[in-house]
Design an enzyme around this catalytic site. Structure first.
Site, PDB file in Angstrom:
ATOM      1  N   ASP A  33      42.671  46.337  50.991  1.00 44.03           N
ATOM      2  CA  ASP A  33      43.940  45.586  50.932  1.00 44.03           C
ATOM      3  C   ASP A  33      45.101  46.564  50.707  1.00 44.03           C
ATOM      4  OD1 ASP A  33      42.788  46.046  48.393  1.00 44.03           O
ATOM      5  OD2 ASP A  33      44.025  44.487  47.459  1.00 44.03           O
ATOM      6  N   HIS A  82      39.276  35.088  35.978  1.00 42.44           N
ATOM      7  CA  HIS A  82      39.637  34.658  37.347  1.00 42.44           C
ATOM      8  C   HIS A  82      39.190  33.219  37.602  1.00 42.44           C
ATOM      9  CE1 HIS A  82      41.201  38.517  38.821  1.00 42.44           C
ATOM     10  NE2 HIS A  82      40.285  39.079  38.048  1.00 42.44           N
ATOM     11  N   CYS A 105      35.028  29.537  28.133  1.00 46.67           N
ATOM     12  CA  CYS A 105      34.742  29.724  26.707  1.00 46.67           C
ATOM     13  C   CYS A 105      33.281  30.124  26.504  1.00 46.67           C
ATOM     14  CB  CYS A 105      35.049  28.431  25.951  1.00 46.67           C
ATOM     15  SG  CYS A 105      34.645  28.559  24.207  1.00 46.67           S
ATOM     16  N   CYS A 158      39.461  31.961  19.414  1.00 45.75           N
ATOM     17  CA  CYS A 158      38.842  30.651  19.666  1.00 45.75           C
ATOM     18  C   CYS A 158      37.742  30.386  18.624  1.00 45.75           C
ATOM     19  CB  CYS A 158      38.254  30.639  21.076  1.00 45.75           C
ATOM     20  SG  CYS A 158      37.083  29.317  21.381  1.00 45.75           S
ATOM     21  N   ARG A 191      42.086  33.808  47.715  1.00 44.59           N
ATOM     22  CA  ARG A 191      43.556  33.977  47.677  1.00 44.59           C
ATOM     23  C   ARG A 191      44.197  33.377  48.921  1.00 44.59           C
ATOM     24  NH1 ARG A 191      41.774  38.134  44.471  1.00 44.59           N
ATOM     25  NH2 ARG A 191      42.719  38.008  42.400  1.00 44.59           N
ATOM     26  N   TRP A 220      34.444  50.079  40.892  1.00 50.44           N
ATOM     27  CA  TRP A 220      35.646  49.691  41.647  1.00 50.44           C
ATOM     28  C   TRP A 220      36.933  50.287  41.102  1.00 50.44           C
ATOM     29  CZ3 TRP A 220      39.368  46.406  39.306  1.00 50.44           C
ATOM     30  CH2 TRP A 220      38.983  45.867  38.066  1.00 50.44           C
ATOM     31  N   CYS A 279      38.794  28.066  26.329  1.00 53.43           N
ATOM     32  CA  CYS A 279      38.940  28.062  24.873  1.00 53.43           C
ATOM     33  C   CYS A 279      40.070  27.137  24.423  1.00 53.43           C
ATOM     34  CB  CYS A 279      39.216  29.482  24.380  1.00 53.43           C
ATOM     35  SG  CYS A 279      37.881  30.620  24.770  1.00 53.43           S
ATOM     36  N   ASP A 289      35.009  40.872  36.319  1.00 49.66           N
ATOM     37  CA  ASP A 289      36.119  41.820  36.204  1.00 49.66           C
ATOM     38  C   ASP A 289      37.304  41.187  35.472  1.00 49.66           C
ATOM     39  OD1 ASP A 289      36.237  40.022  38.398  1.00 49.66           O
ATOM     40  OD2 ASP A 289      37.973  41.098  39.175  1.00 49.66           O
ATOM     41  N   GLU A 290      38.141  42.050  34.932  1.00 47.36           N
ATOM     42  CA  GLU A 290      39.463  41.676  34.426  1.00 47.36           C
ATOM     43  C   GLU A 290      39.431  40.389  33.610  1.00 47.36           C
ATOM     44  OE1 GLU A 290      42.370  43.600  37.753  1.00 47.36           O
ATOM     45  OE2 GLU A 290      41.413  41.721  38.319  1.00 47.36           O
ATOM     46  N   ASP A 322      38.796  32.125  42.500  1.00 48.15           N
ATOM     47  CA  ASP A 322      39.712  32.961  41.719  1.00 48.15           C
ATOM     48  C   ASP A 322      40.772  32.069  41.087  1.00 48.15           C
ATOM     49  OD1 ASP A 322      41.318  35.296  40.825  1.00 48.15           O
ATOM     50  OD2 ASP A 322      39.898  36.365  42.105  1.00 48.15           O
TER      51      ASP A 322
END
Ligand code: ACM
Ligand code: ZN
Length: 547
Positions: A430, A270, A302, A343, A178, A400, A283, A333-334, A207
């Site tokens: 953070d 990410h 993909c 797809c 970041r 987490w 995709c 993650d995420e 990321d």
């Protein structure tokens, strides 16, 4: 060990102990020390070891590795007192001075991180079976030396410390994806966390907002994925990446401080920055740009495209020899499933492999990535998402998400994964440390006391927490723009976390921790390392009563 050898060791130990007892008679006394993390066994005495410029630091003859540690001891003493001591080698253990023992089998030093320090009026003796253990003895010794300037003699409390960590993995995570952190800053960070007996630096290297490692086979990454045009509308381009030579240098520097560097390249989510360079790996390819705001992108790699695994195979081939750790973090993650659900390639993969659901495709994806990693001798480290049905057998999972750690501990135990404890509500550094320090509206507060409250075993019986191998704090970088800010967010909270990873619960106490804090902040100040003054403790009797 053979029985006979054991007996010999015990007898030798008794003789050594008897000698120490005979030469010095010490008075047991409860002396206040300011050690963080708190050692697991300490005995203190009323007497002092007095050191002046003629005090010799001794290391075993012809042992360059231990001579290097003798140099570290000298540097620590010099930094805190201004005294520069002579170094000498020995072939027979000296009777006085500051002495690094030879590394020898010792029944009572049970891990490679265990150490002992014995201080009487004549000598300081460091004992360990590995250089790493010795290094930790020296980090503890640093905190035993007063911070003095221009004094001719320095007094150190006589004591015995017998110490080893509660957990074998103690990590900090930096996020140069970041906001890029130059290699020299990462090295300064390594120096700082090594003092608190962290043994892992996890680098989040890719990321949506940037890709930060040089890959020679894929030059478009450096050209297109390492720079974004602005951050949150500031109009200022931001970029940077580590060359492979810089990464080697960081890894070697960390190794000298007994820190393993674990790289993370986050997949399948990410990944937007790398998709700017190689859009054919998602995709629905588009004219992407490196993301300029925080948040989660729906553009995943993909799972139906074999070229994705080929690409990461080539990336891992280049990075595997650079990052010497066996562990390699693959994010996980995420990763919203929206695109995988529509797809054609992903749907074909689901059909061809008789997968039950898009979530099972996620498990499939991690199996394939893990197999690719295994070809390069690495095992996957993954952020745990509870809706993923299973992960590769060899995975180490990281808990987490706020509120989900009890469930994650249970599930990872049932599934047979090792677990690292990095819960949002205790270890997301953070997050702001106090009211008035907010950087955005989506973060909770994480004050020092809340970090300190972390028990990585969550109070479970031993058999239900045996798979928990460590702790880690994260410094996500959306609002951490440089290393000074990273230090501000790290300290003193990392001191609290270091104790969660190192010290048994019975030896931990928040009030006592507060009373040990100030001295350690002074050490950071001396080393020009930024930290947050814990203003909320300004009138706290324990914080004030630190000597
Ligand atoms: C994470 O905080 N996305 C692991
Ligand atoms: Zn797809």
């Amino acid at each position: 060990m053979k029985f006979f050898k054991k007996i010999l060791l015990v007898v030798a130990g008794c003789i050594l102990f008897a000698c120490v007892e005979k030469e010095t008679s010490l008075t047991t006394n409860d002396v206040k020390l300011n050690l963080i993390p708190q050692p697991n066994a300490i005995k203190t005495y009323a007497e002092k070891f007095v050191m002046d410029e003629s005090t010799v630091i001794y290391y075993p003859e012809s042992n360059q590795e231990l001579k290097k540690q003798a140099d570290v001891v000298n540097e620590v003493i010099f930094n805190q007192t201004g005294l520069k001591l002579p170094l000498e080698s020995y072939d027979k253990i000296p009777q006085k001075g500051i002495i690094i023992s030879p590394l020898e089998d010792n029944e009572s030093l049970t891990t490679d991180e265990s150490y002992k320090i014995e201080i009487n009026t004549k000598k300081v003796l460091f004992l360990a079976t590995t250089v790493k253990g010795l290094f930790y003895a020296i980090q503890t010794f640093r905190q035993l030396i007063p911070l003095e300037n221009e004094k001719d003699t320095i007094k150190i409390t006589c004591l015995e410390i017998d110490d080893k960590p509660r957990l074998p993995y103690r990590g900090m995570m930096l996020d140069p994806a970041r906001h890029f952190l130059p290699a020299k800053d990462v090295k300064k960070y390594i120096d700082a966390i090594a003092m608190y007996k962290f043994n892992t630096l996890h680098l989040h290297l890719s990321d949506d907002q940037g890709w930060r490692v040089e890959i020679k086979k894929y030059p478009k990454l450096m050209e297109l994925a390492t720079v974004r045009k602005e951050t949150d509308g500031d109009g200022v381009p931001h970029g940077g990446y580590y060359t492979q030579d810089e990464l080697k240098d960081i890894v070697a520097y960390a190794k000298e401080r007994f820190i393993e560097v674990i790289p993370e390249l986050d997949v399948p989510g990410h990944s937007q920055a790398m998709l700017v360079a190689y859009p054919e790996l998602t995709c629905f390819p588009d004219d992407f740009e490196v993301r300029t705001t925080p948040g989660v992108s729906k553009n995943l790699l993909c799972a139906g495209n074999d070229k994705v695994f080929e690409f990461y195979g080539n990336v891992y081939r280049e990075l595997a020899p650079i990052f010497t750790a066996e562990k390699f973090h693959i994010g996980g993650d995420e990763a919203p499933l929206d695109h995988w659900k529509t797809c054609p390639k992903c749907q074909k993969r689901i059909k061809d492999n008789n997968l039950e659901s898009p979530q099972h495709l996620m498990s499939y994806f991690f199996e394939r990535i893990s197999d690719t990693l295994a070809k390069h001798g690495k095992t996957p480290q993954i952020w745990y998402e509870l809706d993923v049905p299973f992960y590769p057998e060899t995975s180490t999972m990281y808990t987490w998400r706020g509120g989900l750690t009890p469930k994650t501990i249970e599930k990872s135990r049932e599934m047979g994964y090792k677990l690292i404890c990095s819960p949002g509500e205790h270890a997301y550094f953070d997050y702001p440390q106090a009211k008035g320090e907010e950087t955005c509206d989506w973060m909770a507060y994480l004050p020092l006391e809340q970090v300190y409250k972390l028990d990585p075993g969550y109070g479970l019986p031993q058999e239900k927490q045996a798979h928990i191998i460590g702790v880690e704090a994260t410094i996500w970088g959306e609002y951490v723009k440089d290393i000074n800010r990273a230090f501000y967010m790290t300290f003193p909270r990392a001191m609290a976390l270091s104790e969660a990873g190192w010290t048994q619960m019975d030896n931990r106490d928040w009030n006592d921790f507060k009373s040990r804090l100030k001295r350690n902040l002074q050490i950071l100040e001396r080393k020009d390392i930024n930290f947050r003054e814990p203003k909320e403790l300004a009138n706290d009797e324990f914080y004030l009563n630190n000597f």
